[in-house]
Design a protein around this motif. Structure first.
Motif, short mmCIF file in Angstrom:
data_model
loop_
_atom_site.label_atom_id
_atom_site.label_comp_id
_atom_site.label_asym_id
_atom_site.label_seq_id
_atom_site.Cartn_x
_atom_site.Cartn_y
_atom_site.Cartn_z
N TRP A 97 0.89 -1.18 0.00
CA TRP A 97 0.00 0.00 0.00
C TRP A 97 0.91 1.20 0.00
O TRP A 97 1.29 1.72 1.04
CB TRP A 97 -0.95 -0.10 1.21
CG TRP A 97 -1.42 -1.52 1.36
CD1 TRP A 97 -0.85 -2.49 2.13
CD2 TRP A 97 -2.48 -2.16 0.62
NE1 TRP A 97 -1.50 -3.69 1.92
CE2 TRP A 97 -2.50 -3.50 1.01
CE3 TRP A 97 -3.40 -1.69 -0.32
CZ2 TRP A 97 -3.41 -4.42 0.48
CZ3 TRP A 97 -4.32 -2.59 -0.84
CH2 TRP A 97 -4.31 -3.93 -0.44
N HIS A 98 1.27 1.59 -1.20
CA HIS A 98 2.37 2.54 -1.39
C HIS A 98 2.01 3.93 -0.86
O HIS A 98 1.05 4.54 -1.32
CB HIS A 98 2.70 2.59 -2.89
CG HIS A 98 3.84 3.48 -3.23
ND1 HIS A 98 5.03 3.01 -3.71
CD2 HIS A 98 3.96 4.82 -3.17
CE1 HIS A 98 5.84 4.03 -3.93
NE2 HIS A 98 5.21 5.14 -3.61
N GLY A 99 2.80 4.38 0.09
CA GLY A 99 2.57 5.71 0.68
C GLY A 99 1.83 5.65 2.01
O GLY A 99 1.84 6.62 2.76
N TRP A 140 -1.81 1.03 -4.68
CA TRP A 140 -1.39 -0.28 -4.19
C TRP A 140 -0.76 -1.03 -5.36
O TRP A 140 -1.10 -0.77 -6.52
CB TRP A 140 -2.56 -1.06 -3.59
CG TRP A 140 -3.74 -1.21 -4.49
CD1 TRP A 140 -4.86 -0.41 -4.53
CD2 TRP A 140 -3.94 -2.21 -5.50
NE1 TRP A 140 -5.73 -0.85 -5.49
CE2 TRP A 140 -5.19 -1.96 -6.11
CE3 TRP A 140 -3.18 -3.30 -5.94
CZ2 TRP A 140 -5.70 -2.74 -7.15
CZ3 TRP A 140 -3.69 -4.08 -6.97
CH2 TRP A 140 -4.93 -3.80 -7.55
N HIS A 141 0.16 -1.90 -5.07
CA HIS A 141 0.76 -2.69 -6.15
C HIS A 141 1.36 -3.97 -5.60
O HIS A 141 1.72 -4.03 -4.41
CB HIS A 141 1.80 -1.88 -6.93
CG HIS A 141 2.99 -1.39 -6.12
ND1 HIS A 141 4.03 -2.21 -5.74
CD2 HIS A 141 3.30 -0.16 -5.65
CE1 HIS A 141 4.92 -1.49 -5.08
NE2 HIS A 141 4.52 -0.25 -5.00
N ALA A 142 1.48 -4.96 -6.48
CA ALA A 142 2.14 -6.21 -6.08
C ALA A 142 3.58 -5.89 -5.73
O ALA A 142 4.19 -4.96 -6.27
CB ALA A 142 2.08 -7.22 -7.22
N HIS A 143 4.14 -6.64 -4.78
CA HIS A 143 5.53 -6.41 -4.38
C HIS A 143 6.28 -7.73 -4.38
O HIS A 143 6.92 -8.11 -3.39
CB HIS A 143 5.59 -5.71 -3.02
CG HIS A 143 6.73 -4.74 -2.87
ND1 HIS A 143 8.04 -5.10 -3.05
CD2 HIS A 143 6.75 -3.42 -2.55
CE1 HIS A 143 8.81 -4.04 -2.82
NE2 HIS A 143 8.05 -3.00 -2.53
N VAL A 144 6.14 -8.45 -5.50
CA VAL A 144 6.82 -9.72 -5.72
C VAL A 144 7.33 -9.68 -7.15
O VAL A 144 6.57 -9.32 -8.04
CB VAL A 144 5.83 -10.90 -5.63
CG1 VAL A 144 6.46 -12.19 -6.14
CG2 VAL A 144 5.32 -11.10 -4.22
N LEU A 485 10.83 5.20 0.39
CA LEU A 485 10.98 4.67 1.74
C LEU A 485 9.63 4.17 2.22
O LEU A 485 8.62 4.87 2.13
CB LEU A 485 11.48 5.79 2.67
CG LEU A 485 11.57 5.46 4.17
CD1 LEU A 485 12.54 4.31 4.44
CD2 LEU A 485 11.98 6.70 4.97
N HIS A 486 9.59 2.95 2.73
CA HIS A 486 8.38 2.39 3.30
C HIS A 486 8.23 2.89 4.75
O HIS A 486 9.22 3.16 5.42
CB HIS A 486 8.45 0.86 3.33
CG HIS A 486 8.31 0.21 1.99
ND1 HIS A 486 7.48 -0.87 1.77
CD2 HIS A 486 8.88 0.46 0.79
CE1 HIS A 486 7.56 -1.25 0.50
NE2 HIS A 486 8.41 -0.46 -0.11
N GLY A 487 6.97 2.96 5.20
CA GLY A 487 6.71 3.21 6.62
C GLY A 487 6.75 4.67 7.07
O GLY A 487 6.40 4.98 8.19
N MET A 540 13.78 0.36 1.84
CA MET A 540 14.02 1.57 1.06
C MET A 540 14.70 1.13 -0.23
O MET A 540 15.68 0.38 -0.19
CB MET A 540 14.91 2.56 1.82
CG MET A 540 15.01 3.89 1.06
SD MET A 540 15.76 5.21 2.02
CE MET A 540 17.44 4.71 1.91
N HIS A 541 14.17 1.58 -1.34
CA HIS A 541 14.70 1.07 -2.61
C HIS A 541 14.40 2.00 -3.75
O HIS A 541 13.55 2.89 -3.65
CB HIS A 541 14.10 -0.31 -2.91
CG HIS A 541 12.60 -0.31 -3.04
ND1 HIS A 541 11.96 -0.08 -4.23
CD2 HIS A 541 11.62 -0.50 -2.11
CE1 HIS A 541 10.65 -0.14 -4.04
NE2 HIS A 541 10.41 -0.39 -2.75
N CYS A 542 15.11 1.76 -4.85
CA CYS A 542 14.80 2.47 -6.08
C CYS A 542 13.52 1.86 -6.63
O CYS A 542 13.38 0.64 -6.69
CB CYS A 542 15.94 2.32 -7.08
SG CYS A 542 15.61 3.22 -8.61
CU1 C2O Z 1 5.83 1.11 -4.24
CU2 C2O Z 1 8.58 -1.00 -2.11
O1 C2O Z 1 7.23 0.06 -3.21
#
Ligand code: C2O
Length: 578
Positions: A97-99, A140-144, A485-487, A540-542
């Motif tokens: 759940w991006h952001g 939202w997006h898949a993260h696999v 950055l997540h979280g 945290m990633h590109c």
């Molecule tokens: Cu939208 Cu780890 O990402």
């Protein structure tokens, strides 16, 4: 009544927290609030395959609920959101759940092998989180693997009832989610790219809400269009869900006023073009103030790196005034040159928060991470096929010259259950070697462009006030990287070109934007600040998928603080097993 029963349900699922009544919650809430939410929104996501015909070919893609792009999640600020994800596809899945800052809900964040193991075919997992003090446009997006190539959708969070937007109310709102379309299975594509050692092939098309538009083969009628009433103002929620490309977006003859970036309000900024890296969202206002006609909306490449191939055909949609004949001539949109760094930096420099809260003015932890592309020495059989990176090597990418390797069990489970041997806590806070980052190389260019390989995390004390400098490097090629950055959201207190120099860097401590993805300028730097007050493991990633696959990632562990409001809860019972 509804609220009460929800709190009770929450108590039942909570083992180590003592059970709060709503009254106790309210009393504690004066100091710190457990993010349980206002109303609760339930969604069911069935991940399944669906046939689509695009660009003259029909193929199966993985989507959610048979929709492409997937369903929109609607909520209001402070709502609890509960989404049951049922995997009916033939491939592993997780949803991020991006952001969403996932306050005290790291288990629901979603990056595979970081906070959870994948949901295997036939299994399900229920994500639960609160839009705690958050509203705006998310996705939202898949993260696999590269499944995010087809598995994505918007999240629209409205202000609380009665709370207005900080700008005149738009006549209508529309969501435009940008992507890249591949005429092949995106999970296989990742495998093929990694096996080749080289770069990814260009996408077969750019798409707006799933539509390539008329410049592509067989797509004359496969376009997205907004019908507008002359004189009215529209709010467009722009989301870049593309895999590997940053993109420019323009509407012919129309200005856009940026009012929100990464789901936080900004001071209005008027632009002709806007650049979105994957992972970035913007809300813009567009006034239909031009002569009645059909205007193009165009999406095209921003590529700041050298020597790469990419899709160069724009995706076209229409901003169609009512009253304009269907087949009337269209006003063409002019996109910037693919390498126009000027527009990107002026967009970024113009980005200002509307209101600033919680900006740390004093810093107790200074971090400095380099962002690098690398070429590893070829050590594989059949080099012609497997070492197609520059100079017969294997492409990699890194932070502080460490290429991140995903563990076999999620880092969060390993950390929480104190399982040894899955990661080490020695991700360096500063580069191991200081050199001319933009023009030099950590090892000995051009002979040695290798990175270290490992699953390393950096541990942060609860509540520490972080400043992190992100520095682009020129080991292989400088490039603008959308670092996510997540979280957390973070305050972007500065950015510039060249090597970061603390003596000359100008920091904005007045109204820095509060975002979650920063396009670190090509051959430049960005300075971000945040308070590490959300316990858990945060990736945290590109957000360029190929760079993440190559290792341009790291994870922070944020330790627990004191008491239940500063402690990560126990994992949900249905957390998938590896
Ligand atoms: Cu939208 Cu780890 O990402």
């Amino acid at each position: 009544m509804k609220r009460h029963s929800f709190v009770m349900a929450f108590c039942l699922s909570s083992v180590f927290l003592s059970c709060f009544t709503p009254i106790a919650l309210a009393a504690i809430g004066r100091y710190k609030r457990w993010p349980v939410g206002g109303s609760t929104r339930f969604y069911e996501f069935k991940v399944n395959t669906m046939k689509v015909t695009k660009l003259c070919h029909t193929r199966d893609i993985v989507t959610v609920n048979g929709l492409y792009p997937g369903p929109v999640v609607y909520a209001q600020e402070d709502d609890r959101v509960i989404i049951k994800v049922i995997n009916e596809a033939q491939t592993n899945v997780t949803i991020h759940w991006h952001g969403v800052r996932q306050r005290l809900s790291c288990w629901s964040d979603g990056p595979s092998y970081i906070t959870q193991c994948p949901i295997q075919p036939g299994q399900s997992f229920t994500y639960e989180f609160t839009m705690y003090q958050q509203k705006g446009t998310f996705f939202w997006h898949a993260h696999v693997s590269w499944l995010r190539g087809t598995v994505y959708g918007a999240i629209v969070v409205y202000p609380k009832t009665g709370v207005p937007y900080p700008f005149p109310y738009p006549y209508e709102e529309h969501t435009l989610i940008f992507g890249e379309y591949w005429d092949m299975d995106v999970v296989k594509l990742e495998k093929a790219v990694l096996a080749s050692g080289g770069g990814p092939p260009p996408a077969d098309a750019f798409i707006i809400n799933g539509h390539p538009g008329p410049l592509y083969n067989c797509s004359a009628n496969d376009f997205y269009q907004i019908s507008v009433v002359p004189g009215k103002t529209y709010l467009l929620r722009l989301i870049n869900a593309a895999l590997n490309m940053e993109q420019f977006f323009s509407i012919s003859n129309h200005k856009m006023t940026i009012v929100e970036a990464d789901a936080e309000y900004t001071k209005p900024q008027i632009v002709d073009h806007i650049m979105l890296g994957p992972g970035q969202t913007y809300n813009v206002l567009v006034k239909a103030d031009q002569p009645i006609a059909k205007y193009e909306m165009a999406l095209g490449p921003y590529m700041s790196a050298q020597n790469t191939t990419f899709q160069n055909i724009s995706s076209i949609g229409y901003f169609h005034y009512s009253g304009a004949a269907i087949n009337s001539l269209t006003q063409q949109a002019l996109l910037p040159q693919f390498n126009n760094n000027q527009i990107v930096s002026s967009n970024l420099n113009g980005l200002r928060s509307l209101n600033v809260t919680n900006l740390p003015l004093e810093i107790d932890t200074n971090l400095f991470f380099t962002i690098e592309l690398n070429v590893q020495k070829c050590n594989r059989q059949n080099p012609n096929k497997t070492c197609q990176g520059a100079n017969g090597g294997i492409f990699a990418a890194s932070m502080n010259n460490v290429s991140f390797v995903k563990p076999t069990i999620s880092l969060l489970q390993a950390y929480y259950n104190m399982i040894n041997g899955l990661y080490t806590s020695d991700f360096p806070g500063v580069p191991l070697k200081i050199y001319d980052f933009v023009n030099g190389a950590p090892n000995n260019i051009p002979n040695n462009t290798n990175s270290l390989i490992g699953t390393k995390v950096h541990v942060l004390e609860y509540g520490s006030k972080i400043q992190l400098i992100l520095q682009d490097t020129g080991t292989v090629s400088t490039e603008n990287h959308p670092i996510h950055l997540h979280g957390f959201s973070f305050h972007l207190v500065g950015s510039g070109s060249g090597n970061y120099n603390p003596a000359t860097a100008q920091l904005n401590l007045v109204d820095p934007p509060y975002i979650n993805t920063i396009g670190v300028p090509v051959g430049g730097w960005a300075a971000i600040r945040f308070i590490a007050d959300n316990p858990g493991v945060w990736f945290m990633h590109c957000h360029l998928e190929v760079h993440m696959s190559w290792g341009l990632a790291m994870a922070f562990i944020v330790k627990n603080g004191v008491g239940p409001f500063e402690t990560l809860p126990h994992p949900p019972a249905d957390l998938p097993r590896c």
